[in-house]
Design a protein around this motif. Structure first.
Motif, PDB file in Angstrom:
ATOM      1  N   ARG A   1     -12.715   4.315  56.974  1.00 34.00           N
ATOM      2  CA  ARG A   1     -13.172   5.393  56.104  1.00 34.00           C
ATOM      3  C   ARG A   1     -12.394   6.668  56.395  1.00 34.00           C
ATOM      4  O   ARG A   1     -12.143   7.478  55.488  1.00 34.00           O
ATOM      5  N   LEU A   2     -12.013   6.857  57.670  1.00 35.90           N
ATOM      6  CA  LEU A   2     -11.358   8.090  58.110  1.00 35.90           C
ATOM      7  C   LEU A   2     -10.189   7.744  59.008  1.00 35.90           C
ATOM      8  O   LEU A   2     -10.295   6.858  59.860  1.00 35.90           O
ATOM      9  N   ALA A   3      -9.064   8.444  58.830  1.00 33.76           N
ATOM     10  CA  ALA A   3      -7.915   8.321  59.739  1.00 33.76           C
ATOM     11  C   ALA A   3      -7.616   9.707  60.295  1.00 33.76           C
ATOM     12  O   ALA A   3      -7.236  10.617  59.550  1.00 33.76           O
ATOM     13  N   TYR A   4      -7.785   9.866  61.598  1.00 34.91           N
ATOM     14  CA  TYR A   4      -7.538  11.150  62.274  1.00 34.91           C
ATOM     15  C   TYR A   4      -6.227  11.059  63.037  1.00 34.91           C
ATOM     16  O   TYR A   4      -6.043  10.168  63.883  1.00 34.91           O
ATOM     17  N   VAL A   5      -5.302  11.993  62.772  1.00 32.92           N
ATOM     18  CA  VAL A   5      -3.998  11.971  63.432  1.00 32.92           C
ATOM     19  C   VAL A   5      -3.556  13.392  63.786  1.00 32.92           C
ATOM     20  O   VAL A   5      -3.929  14.364  63.128  1.00 32.92           O
TER      21      VAL A   5
ATOM     22  N   THR B   1      -8.802   5.639  52.215  1.00 32.41           N
ATOM     23  CA  THR B   1      -9.141   6.227  53.508  1.00 32.41           C
ATOM     24  C   THR B   1      -8.912   7.732  53.458  1.00 32.41           C
ATOM     25  O   THR B   1      -7.898   8.189  52.929  1.00 32.41           O
ATOM     26  N   VAL B   2      -9.850   8.494  54.010  1.00 31.07           N
ATOM     27  CA  VAL B   2      -9.680   9.942  54.083  1.00 31.07           C
ATOM     28  C   VAL B   2      -8.723  10.274  55.225  1.00 31.07           C
ATOM     29  O   VAL B   2      -8.961   9.898  56.375  1.00 31.07           O
ATOM     30  N   LEU B   3      -7.642  10.967  54.907  1.00 36.65           N
ATOM     31  CA  LEU B   3      -6.711  11.429  55.934  1.00 36.65           C
ATOM     32  C   LEU B   3      -7.221  12.745  56.525  1.00 36.65           C
ATOM     33  O   LEU B   3      -7.539  13.674  55.787  1.00 36.65           O
ATOM     34  N   PHE B   4      -7.281  12.819  57.851  1.00 33.25           N
ATOM     35  CA  PHE B   4      -7.629  14.057  58.551  1.00 33.25           C
ATOM     36  C   PHE B   4      -6.455  14.395  59.466  1.00 33.25           C
ATOM     37  O   PHE B   4      -6.257  13.772  60.503  1.00 33.25           O
ATOM     38  N   GLU B   5      -5.676  15.387  59.050  1.00 34.63           N
ATOM     39  CA  GLU B   5      -4.462  15.787  59.770  1.00 34.63           C
ATOM     40  C   GLU B   5      -4.743  17.059  60.565  1.00 34.63           C
ATOM     41  O   GLU B   5      -5.034  18.110  60.000  1.00 34.63           O
ATOM     42  N   ASP B   6      -4.637  16.949  61.881  1.00 32.51           N
ATOM     43  CA  ASP B   6      -4.866  18.067  62.793  1.00 32.51           C
ATOM     44  C   ASP B   6      -3.503  18.575  63.238  1.00 32.51           C
ATOM     45  O   ASP B   6      -2.707  17.824  63.817  1.00 32.51           O
ATOM     46  N   ASP B   7      -3.205  19.859  62.986  1.00 31.30           N
ATOM     47  CA  ASP B   7      -1.822  20.341  63.136  1.00 31.30           C
ATOM     48  C   ASP B   7      -1.755  21.679  63.879  1.00 31.30           C
ATOM     49  O   ASP B   7      -1.207  22.657  63.365  1.00 31.30           O
ATOM     50  N   PRO B   8      -2.266  21.745  65.126  1.00 31.70           N
ATOM     51  CA  PRO B   8      -2.305  23.030  65.813  1.00 31.70           C
ATOM     52  C   PRO B   8      -1.010  23.465  66.472  1.00 31.70           C
ATOM     53  O   PRO B   8      -0.874  24.624  66.870  1.00 31.70           O
ATOM     54  N   TYR B   9      -0.038  22.546  66.621  1.00 31.60           N
ATOM     55  CA  TYR B   9       1.158  22.842  67.418  1.00 31.60           C
ATOM     56  C   TYR B   9       2.422  23.019  66.584  1.00 31.60           C
ATOM     57  O   TYR B   9       3.494  23.236  67.150  1.00 31.60           O
ATOM     58  N   ARG B  10       2.338  22.933  65.253  1.00 35.43           N
ATOM     59  CA  ARG B  10       3.539  22.812  64.431  1.00 35.43           C
ATOM     60  C   ARG B  10       4.488  24.001  64.588  1.00 35.43           C
ATOM     61  O   ARG B  10       5.707  23.849  64.432  1.00 35.43           O
ATOM     62  N   ASP B  11       3.992  25.188  64.908  1.00 35.65           N
ATOM     63  CA  ASP B  11       4.857  26.359  65.037  1.00 35.65           C
ATOM     64  C   ASP B  11       5.510  26.476  66.405  1.00 35.65           C
ATOM     65  O   ASP B  11       6.394  27.317  66.590  1.00 35.65           O
ATOM     66  N   LEU B  12       5.091  25.644  67.356  1.00 30.40           N
ATOM     67  CA  LEU B  12       5.709  25.646  68.681  1.00 30.40           C
ATOM     68  C   LEU B  12       6.792  24.577  68.692  1.00 30.40           C
ATOM     69  O   LEU B  12       6.677  23.521  69.311  1.00 30.40           O
ATOM     70  N   VAL B  13       7.887  24.848  67.994  1.00 30.22           N
ATOM     71  CA  VAL B  13       8.943  23.867  67.799  1.00 30.22           C
ATOM     72  C   VAL B  13      10.207  24.319  68.510  1.00 30.22           C
ATOM     73  O   VAL B  13      10.631  25.465  68.379  1.00 30.22           O
TER      74      VAL B  13
ATOM     75  N   MET C   1      -0.456  13.545  49.835  1.00 31.97           N
ATOM     76  CA  MET C   1      -1.763  12.972  49.484  1.00 31.97           C
ATOM     77  C   MET C   1      -2.341  13.598  48.221  1.00 31.97           C
ATOM     78  O   MET C   1      -3.560  13.725  48.084  1.00 31.97           O
ATOM     79  N   THR C   2      -1.508  13.932  47.253  1.00 26.60           N
ATOM     80  CA  THR C   2      -1.970  14.646  46.058  1.00 26.60           C
ATOM     81  C   THR C   2      -3.088  13.911  45.334  1.00 26.60           C
ATOM     82  O   THR C   2      -4.054  14.529  44.855  1.00 26.60           O
ATOM     83  N   ASP C   3      -3.024  12.598  45.276  1.00 30.00           N
ATOM     84  CA  ASP C   3      -4.015  11.832  44.529  1.00 30.00           C
ATOM     85  C   ASP C   3      -5.107  11.236  45.404  1.00 30.00           C
ATOM     86  O   ASP C   3      -5.897  10.409  44.931  1.00 30.00           O
ATOM     87  N   GLY C   4      -5.164  11.613  46.666  1.00 29.41           N
ATOM     88  CA  GLY C   4      -6.136  11.013  47.564  1.00 29.41           C
ATOM     89  C   GLY C   4      -7.089  12.032  48.158  1.00 29.41           C
ATOM     90  O   GLY C   4      -7.118  13.202  47.772  1.00 29.41           O
ATOM     91  N   SER C   5      -7.870  11.568  49.126  1.00 29.12           N
ATOM     92  CA  SER C   5      -8.818  12.419  49.839  1.00 29.12           C
ATOM     93  C   SER C   5      -8.204  12.793  51.178  1.00 29.12           C
ATOM     94  O   SER C   5      -7.798  11.912  51.947  1.00 29.12           O
ATOM     95  N   TRP C   6      -8.148  14.077  51.464  1.00 28.25           N
ATOM     96  CA  TRP C   6      -7.465  14.534  52.674  1.00 28.25           C
ATOM     97  C   TRP C   6      -8.098  15.816  53.199  1.00 28.25           C
ATOM     98  O   TRP C   6      -8.732  16.568  52.469  1.00 28.25           O
ATOM     99  N   ILE C   7      -7.874  16.037  54.482  1.00 30.29           N
ATOM    100  CA  ILE C   7      -8.302  17.256  55.174  1.00 30.29           C
ATOM    101  C   ILE C   7      -7.153  17.660  56.087  1.00 30.29           C
ATOM    102  O   ILE C   7      -6.562  16.813  56.783  1.00 30.29           O
ATOM    103  N   TYR C   8      -6.813  18.929  56.067  1.00 25.70           N
ATOM    104  CA  TYR C   8      -5.733  19.446  56.913  1.00 25.70           C
ATOM    105  C   TYR C   8      -6.273  20.660  57.655  1.00 25.70           C
ATOM    106  O   TYR C   8      -6.910  21.535  57.053  1.00 25.70           O
ATOM    107  N   GLN C   9      -6.035  20.717  58.963  1.00 30.88           N
ATOM    108  CA  GLN C   9      -6.500  21.892  59.699  1.00 30.88           C
ATOM    109  C   GLN C   9      -5.455  22.367  60.692  1.00 30.88           C
ATOM    110  O   GLN C   9      -4.600  21.613  61.148  1.00 30.88           O
ATOM    111  N   GLY C  10      -5.549  23.659  60.983  1.00 35.15           N
ATOM    112  CA  GLY C  10      -4.672  24.291  61.957  1.00 35.15           C
ATOM    113  C   GLY C  10      -5.443  25.294  62.786  1.00 35.15           C
ATOM    114  O   GLY C  10      -6.652  25.490  62.600  1.00 35.15           O
TER     115      GLY C  10
END
Length: 367
Positions: A139-143, A172-184, A197-206
């Protein structure tokens, strides 16, 4: 006396370790702590309105700034589908409340972020490896695909494409956790999976904890149309609204002309610490461990030889004045023995050198 959920609740080893890192002389490679020298000083004025109750979704100007940033990354996140959080950990809890019942199939990376494991376990999730095909679609994919916690790995564009297509195909609902992307620190693929994921269910957080100040407890979340309003209602039942004072401070920083330069300075600062730590690791652990130098984020992921469980060694290390995170704690199922997560951002170069030497002594006194 207690709810059934409490039976499966386990204390966070990271939070326990954070209780001891302020001891004089303690060297911490444990929590993902920003370097103290990078934390901002703030002396701005506070308008009276900031001290009043505010909207659940957050301050409009801050939501607008976050929305512009996400749209630039390719994420379909208009301001009306952006919400400010009391730290990104709250986002994990809100999503779990929305989607996870006892037995809900939840796909995770292995290893994965420990605090997310703690939340999903609390709500009764049934874990499967996101890299493997499960008998029942999740139901949920957390990455955490960009400089992941704990491994520091950065998912390739091809793997991001495959995961997005799988989530779309299996509903499946994508849950993308992205707290480090600016530390590159090196070029790598960082386009959010949510942008696919334009046509799907998704959550993005930072989060603003790694780029600004963790003590403000401020993050943000965006979601697809079918999920966002429900997340707002859950937040209303949780804390009414996020600290307006914290939002005011962060908005001042984000809209300052020097924000981009601040991010560049952070990257330069942490790149130097990463390289210094990498060299110290090679001296102390080069003959007994393998690792990949992270292209961003805050962590090294070590695989030791021999492959012994590092959890029993933590208490001895703390007695010797060094804190680390046993890698076995980050596994949703059967842990990979002989692994360690080491944070390189917090300790100064001389402390890192001394701490790694002590850590080697502690590790191999047991063999």
């Amino acid at each position: 006396m207690f709810s059934q959920r409490i039976e499966g609740l386990r204390p966070s080893p990271i939070r326990s370790i954070l209780e001891v890192i302020d001891r004089p002389g303690m060297i911490s490679f444990a929590g993902g702590l920003p370097a103290t020298a990078t934390l901002p000083e703030w002396s701005g004025s506070v308008p009276p309105s900031v001290l009043q109750y505010g909207p659940t979704e957050g301050e409009p100007d801050l939501r607008e700034a976050v929305s512009r940033h996400l749209i630039d990354l390719g994420v379909d996140a208009p301001v009306e589908r952006v919400m400010i959080l009391s730290g990104s950990q709250q986002g994990i809890d809100l999503v779990a409340k929305l989607l996870v019942d006892p037995g809900t199939v939840t796909a995770l990376e292995d290893p994965t972020y420990l605090a997310a494991l703690q939340v999903f376990r609390f709500y009764g999730a049934q874990f499967v490896d996101v890299a493997e095909r499960a008998a029942t679609p999740a139901r949920l994919a957390y990455v955490v695909p960009t400089f992941g916690n704990p491994t520091g790995a950065c998912m390739s564009d091809a793997d991001r494409d495959r995961l997005a297509q799988r989530c779309l195909r299996e509903d499946t609902v994508l849950f993308e956790d992205d707290p480090y992307r600016d530390l590159v620190y090196e070029p790598c693929d960082r386009t959010p999976i949510a942008a696919r994921m334009t046509d799907g269910s998704w959550i993005y957080q930072g989060s603003f904890s790694k780029t600004f100040a963790p003590g403000l407890r401020l993050g943000f979340i965006a979601a697809s149309r079918d999920l966002f309003d429900k997340l707002v209602m859950i937040k209303q039942a949780t804390d009414l609204h996020t600290s307006r004072l914290s939002q005011h401070i962060v908005l001042d920083a984000l809209t300052d002309p020097g924000w981009a330069a601040r991010l560049n300075r952070l990257a330069d600062f942490y790149r130097e610490r990463r390289d210094t730590f990498d060299a110290a690791l090679a001296r102390e652990f080069g003959d007994v461990a393998t690792w990949e130098t992270p292209k961003g984020g805050l962590f090294f992921w070590l695989r030791l030889s021999p492959r012994v469980d590092t959890r029993p060694l933590l208490a001895t290390a703390i007695e010797r004045g060094v804190a680390f995170m046993p890698g076995e704690e980050f596994s949703p199922s059967r842990p990979e023995l002989g692994t360690m997560r080491l944070n390189f951002s917090h300790a100064r170069a001389d402390d890192a050198e001394r701490g790694l030497a002590v850590l080697r002594q502690v590790m191999f006194a047991q063999f």
